[in-house]
Design a protein around this motif. Structure first.
Motif, PDB file in Angstrom:
ATOM      1  N   LYS A 199      43.221  13.099   5.039  1.00 21.70           N
ATOM      2  CA  LYS A 199      41.826  12.864   4.677  1.00 21.70           C
ATOM      3  C   LYS A 199      41.576  11.380   4.438  1.00 21.70           C
ATOM      4  N   ARG A 200      42.579  10.667   3.971  1.00 16.79           N
ATOM      5  CA  ARG A 200      42.412   9.235   3.683  1.00 16.79           C
ATOM      6  C   ARG A 200      42.797   8.366   4.866  1.00 16.79           C
ATOM      7  N   TYR A 201      43.918   8.689   5.487  1.00 19.36           N
ATOM      8  CA  TYR A 201      44.452   7.821   6.530  1.00 19.36           C
ATOM      9  C   TYR A 201      44.064   8.261   7.940  1.00 19.36           C
ATOM     10  N   GLY A 202      43.515   9.452   8.082  1.00 21.83           N
ATOM     11  CA  GLY A 202      43.076   9.910   9.391  1.00 21.83           C
ATOM     12  C   GLY A 202      44.218  10.361  10.281  1.00 21.83           C
ATOM     13  N   HIS A 203      45.400  10.387   9.754  1.00 24.29           N
ATOM     14  CA  HIS A 203      46.572  10.837  10.497  1.00 24.29           C
ATOM     15  C   HIS A 203      47.622  11.260   9.487  1.00 24.29           C
ATOM     16  N   THR A 204      48.667  11.841   9.974  1.00 20.21           N
ATOM     17  CA  THR A 204      49.778  12.204   9.099  1.00 20.21           C
ATOM     18  C   THR A 204      50.937  11.256   9.368  1.00 20.21           C
ATOM     19  N   ILE A 249      50.825  16.620  -7.243  1.00 20.47           N
ATOM     20  CA  ILE A 249      49.491  16.942  -6.734  1.00 20.47           C
ATOM     21  C   ILE A 249      48.469  15.926  -7.226  1.00 20.47           C
ATOM     22  N   LYS A 250      48.577  15.514  -8.476  1.00 28.54           N
ATOM     23  CA  LYS A 250      47.658  14.488  -8.999  1.00 28.54           C
ATOM     24  C   LYS A 250      47.808  13.181  -8.221  1.00 28.54           C
ATOM     25  N   PHE A 251      49.044  12.815  -7.899  1.00 29.63           N
ATOM     26  CA  PHE A 251      49.290  11.611  -7.108  1.00 29.63           C
ATOM     27  C   PHE A 251      48.634  11.738  -5.739  1.00 29.63           C
ATOM     28  N   LEU A 252      48.821  12.889  -5.078  1.00 31.49           N
ATOM     29  CA  LEU A 252      48.234  13.094  -3.750  1.00 31.49           C
ATOM     30  C   LEU A 252      46.711  13.096  -3.802  1.00 31.49           C
ATOM     31  N   GLU A 253      46.144  13.663  -4.853  1.00 33.78           N
ATOM     32  CA  GLU A 253      44.689  13.643  -5.006  1.00 33.78           C
ATOM     33  C   GLU A 253      44.194  12.209  -5.176  1.00 33.78           C
ATOM     34  N   ALA A 254      44.941  11.403  -5.915  1.00 36.21           N
ATOM     35  CA  ALA A 254      44.570   9.996  -6.101  1.00 36.21           C
ATOM     36  C   ALA A 254      44.660   9.239  -4.780  1.00 36.21           C
ATOM     37  N   VAL A 255      45.665   9.554  -3.968  1.00 33.49           N
ATOM     38  CA  VAL A 255      45.772   8.929  -2.640  1.00 33.49           C
ATOM     39  C   VAL A 255      44.582   9.342  -1.791  1.00 33.49           C
ATOM     40  N   ARG A 256      44.301  10.622  -1.768  1.00 34.27           N
ATOM     41  CA  ARG A 256      43.166  11.136  -0.986  1.00 34.27           C
ATOM     42  C   ARG A 256      41.861  10.480  -1.397  1.00 34.27           C
ATOM     43  N   ASP A 257      41.674  10.285  -2.701  1.00 28.73           N
ATOM     44  CA  ASP A 257      40.424   9.743  -3.227  1.00 28.73           C
ATOM     45  C   ASP A 257      40.375   8.222  -3.208  1.00 28.73           C
ATOM     46  N   GLY A 258      41.436   7.576  -2.719  1.00 31.98           N
ATOM     47  CA  GLY A 258      41.446   6.121  -2.622  1.00 31.98           C
ATOM     48  C   GLY A 258      41.807   5.415  -3.906  1.00 31.98           C
ATOM     49  N   LYS A 259      42.261   6.146  -4.913  1.00 36.68           N
ATOM     50  CA  LYS A 259      42.637   5.542  -6.194  1.00 36.68           C
ATOM     51  C   LYS A 259      44.097   5.107  -6.213  1.00 36.68           C
ATOM     52  N   ASN A 260      44.848   5.566  -5.243  1.00 35.31           N
ATOM     53  CA  ASN A 260      46.258   5.218  -5.113  1.00 35.31           C
ATOM     54  C   ASN A 260      46.532   4.946  -3.645  1.00 35.31           C
TER      55      ASN A 260
END
Length: 138
Positions: free
Chosen positions: A52-57, A95-106
């Protein structure tokens, strides 16, 4: 399919005895099929957030933090309903870390962010069936 973490990384993170206990019914050897299923599930879960953040895996050379996250998620999956509190906390933190990555906070790192965006659109197509040479006699 490649995973973000390997069998050896799981053993290094949690010890061979624990991996045996949570993958094997007999308790004598690691069940690689069960372990690989958990690693595959963890990798898919990670991909669902980072794509969702990077557009790729990311499949090549994941950052160390992502390897740890994969190990924590796979371990939680292997414990199923019998997960102890420390395993649940590590999963929740992952999961919190991944959510932060997804949301652009990490961030997973600058090299990861740049890996999927070249600024160009690349296309591939099947080879031509007909060209000037093949249609010359028509």
């Amino acid at each position: 399919m490649p995973f973000y973490a390997t069998r050896e990384q799981m053993i290094k993170a949690f010890g061979e005895r624990e991996i045996i206990l949570i993958t094997s019914e007999t308790g004598d050897l690691i069940n690689d099929e069960v372990l690989n299923l958990a690693l595959d599930d963890a990798t898919s879960e990670i991909d669902s957030y980072i794509s969702k953040r990077y557009g790729h895996t990311l499949l090549n050379n994941p950052p160390l933090r992502l390897i740890g996250v994969c190990c924590d998620i796979a371990r939680y999956r292997l414990y199923d309903d019998a997960a102890i509190e420390s395993v649940r906390i590590r999963y929740t933190d992952a999961i919190k870390f991944l959510e932060a990555v997804r949301d652009g906070k990490n961030n997973l790192g600058d090299e990861i962010a740049d890996a999927g965006s070249t600024g160009r659109v690349l296309m591939t197509a099947a080879p031509r069936r007909f060209d000037r040479a093949s249609l010359r006699d028509y």
